[in-house]
Scaffold this motif. Structure first.
Motif, mmCIF file in Angstrom:
data_model
loop_
_atom_site.group_PDB
_atom_site.id
_atom_site.type_symbol
_atom_site.label_atom_id
_atom_site.label_comp_id
_atom_site.label_asym_id
_atom_site.label_seq_id
_atom_site.Cartn_x
_atom_site.Cartn_y
_atom_site.Cartn_z
ATOM 1 N N MET A 1 0.838 -1.207 0.000
ATOM 2 C CA MET A 1 0.000 0.000 0.000
ATOM 3 C C MET A 1 0.871 1.256 0.000
ATOM 4 S SD MET A 1 -0.976 2.615 2.196
ATOM 5 C CE MET A 1 -1.153 2.198 3.928
ATOM 6 N N ALA B 1 -6.618 3.544 0.718
ATOM 7 C CA ALA B 1 -6.007 3.399 2.049
ATOM 8 C C ALA B 1 -6.517 4.449 3.039
ATOM 9 C CB ALA B 1 -4.479 3.456 1.926
ATOM 10 N N CYS C 1 -7.737 4.300 5.993
ATOM 11 C CA CYS C 1 -7.389 4.203 7.424
ATOM 12 C C CYS C 1 -5.894 4.327 7.659
ATOM 13 C CB CYS C 1 -7.923 2.900 8.021
ATOM 14 S SG CYS C 1 -6.953 1.435 7.586
ATOM 15 N N GLY C 2 -5.136 4.521 6.598
ATOM 16 C CA GLY C 2 -3.700 4.740 6.760
ATOM 17 C C GLY C 2 -2.906 3.476 7.047
ATOM 18 N N GLY C 3 -3.529 2.336 6.866
ATOM 19 C CA GLY C 3 -2.771 1.089 7.030
ATOM 20 C C GLY C 3 -3.084 0.330 8.296
ATOM 21 N N CYS D 1 -5.605 -1.667 8.860
ATOM 22 C CA CYS D 1 -6.468 -2.820 8.579
ATOM 23 C C CYS D 1 -7.885 -2.567 9.086
ATOM 24 C CB CYS D 1 -5.902 -4.106 9.181
ATOM 25 S SG CYS D 1 -6.592 -5.589 8.413
ATOM 26 N N ALA D 2 -8.374 -1.360 8.841
ATOM 27 C CA ALA D 2 -9.682 -0.983 9.363
ATOM 28 C C ALA D 2 -10.598 -0.367 8.314
ATOM 29 C CB ALA D 2 -9.495 0.002 10.512
ATOM 30 N N CYS D 3 -10.255 -0.483 7.014
ATOM 31 C CA CYS D 3 -11.122 0.164 6.026
ATOM 32 C C CYS D 3 -11.363 -0.673 4.759
ATOM 33 C CB CYS D 3 -10.552 1.522 5.618
ATOM 34 S SG CYS D 3 -9.073 1.403 4.593
ATOM 35 N N SER D 4 -10.429 -1.489 4.389
ATOM 36 C CA SER D 4 -10.471 -2.348 3.185
ATOM 37 C C SER D 4 -10.340 -1.576 1.865
ATOM 38 C CB SER D 4 -11.725 -3.238 3.154
ATOM 39 O OG SER D 4 -12.828 -2.579 2.597
ATOM 40 N N CYS E 1 -7.697 -0.579 0.513
ATOM 41 C CA CYS E 1 -6.387 -0.840 -0.101
ATOM 42 C C CYS E 1 -6.406 -2.212 -0.761
ATOM 43 C CB CYS E 1 -5.281 -0.766 0.948
ATOM 44 S SG CYS E 1 -5.449 -2.040 2.230
ATOM 45 N N LEU F 1 -5.308 -7.246 1.253
ATOM 46 C CA LEU F 1 -5.238 -5.844 1.665
ATOM 47 C C LEU F 1 -3.763 -5.454 1.619
ATOM 48 C CD1 LEU F 1 -7.782 -5.772 4.615
ATOM 49 C CD2 LEU F 1 -8.116 -5.060 2.244
ATOM 50 N N CYS G 1 -2.111 -3.030 2.719
ATOM 51 C CA CYS G 1 -1.455 -2.493 3.922
ATOM 52 C C CYS G 1 -0.953 -3.615 4.814
ATOM 53 C CB CYS G 1 -2.391 -1.566 4.701
ATOM 54 S SG CYS G 1 -3.750 -2.397 5.544
HETATM 55 FE FE1 FES Z 1 -7.213 0.532 5.521
HETATM 56 FE FE2 FES Z 1 -5.534 -1.238 4.403
HETATM 57 S S1 FES Z 1 -5.390 0.902 4.443
HETATM 58 S S2 FES Z 1 -7.355 -1.625 5.488
#
Ligand code: FES
Length: 107
Positions: free
Chosen positions: A25, A38, A40-42, A44-47, A49, A85, A87
């Motif tokens: 990412m 991306a 949520c900035g990495g 693993c809270a948004c999907s 990426c 994902l 990230c």
């Molecule tokens: Fe949000 Fe990967 S950046 S889940």
């Protein structure tokens, strides 16, 4: 430095050197490649990426953990084998030649 090929949904390709230790990412973000948001900035809270990894790479990447598996349920048209994902993919030398394709849209 490992080279990663990012392919936009339109077919536009970007072959980028990504430093070991960054995530797939971050390689896209740092090079302003469209298609990986991306939000949520990495964390693993948004999907947003989400990508499909090339078939040849499905078994060569580190396995998904439970958090990534759960979050992929929220991605746009996830594929049980190829979806990842970015990230959660930390680049090592072994990632040289990786090919990822962006989905039609993120969420
Ligand atoms: Fe949000 Fe990967 S950046 S889940």
């Amino acid at each position: 430095m490992p080279k990663i090929k990012y392919i936009e949904y339109s077919g536009q390709e970007h072959e980028i050197d990504v430093a070991v230790g960054l995530t797939v990412m971050e390689g896209a973000r740092d090079n302003a490649i469209p298609g990986i948001e991306a939000d949520c900035g990495g964390a693993c809270a948004c999907s947003t990426c989400h990508v499909y990894v090339d078939e040849a790479w499905v078994d060569r990447l580190p396995a998904k953990d439970d958090m990534e598996i759960d979050m992929l349920d929220f991605a746009h048209e996830p594929d049980p084998q190829k979806s990842r994902l970015t990230c959660q993919l930390k680049v090592t030398e072994a990632f040289d030649g990786l090919i990822v394709r962006m989905p039609e849209r993120q969420i």
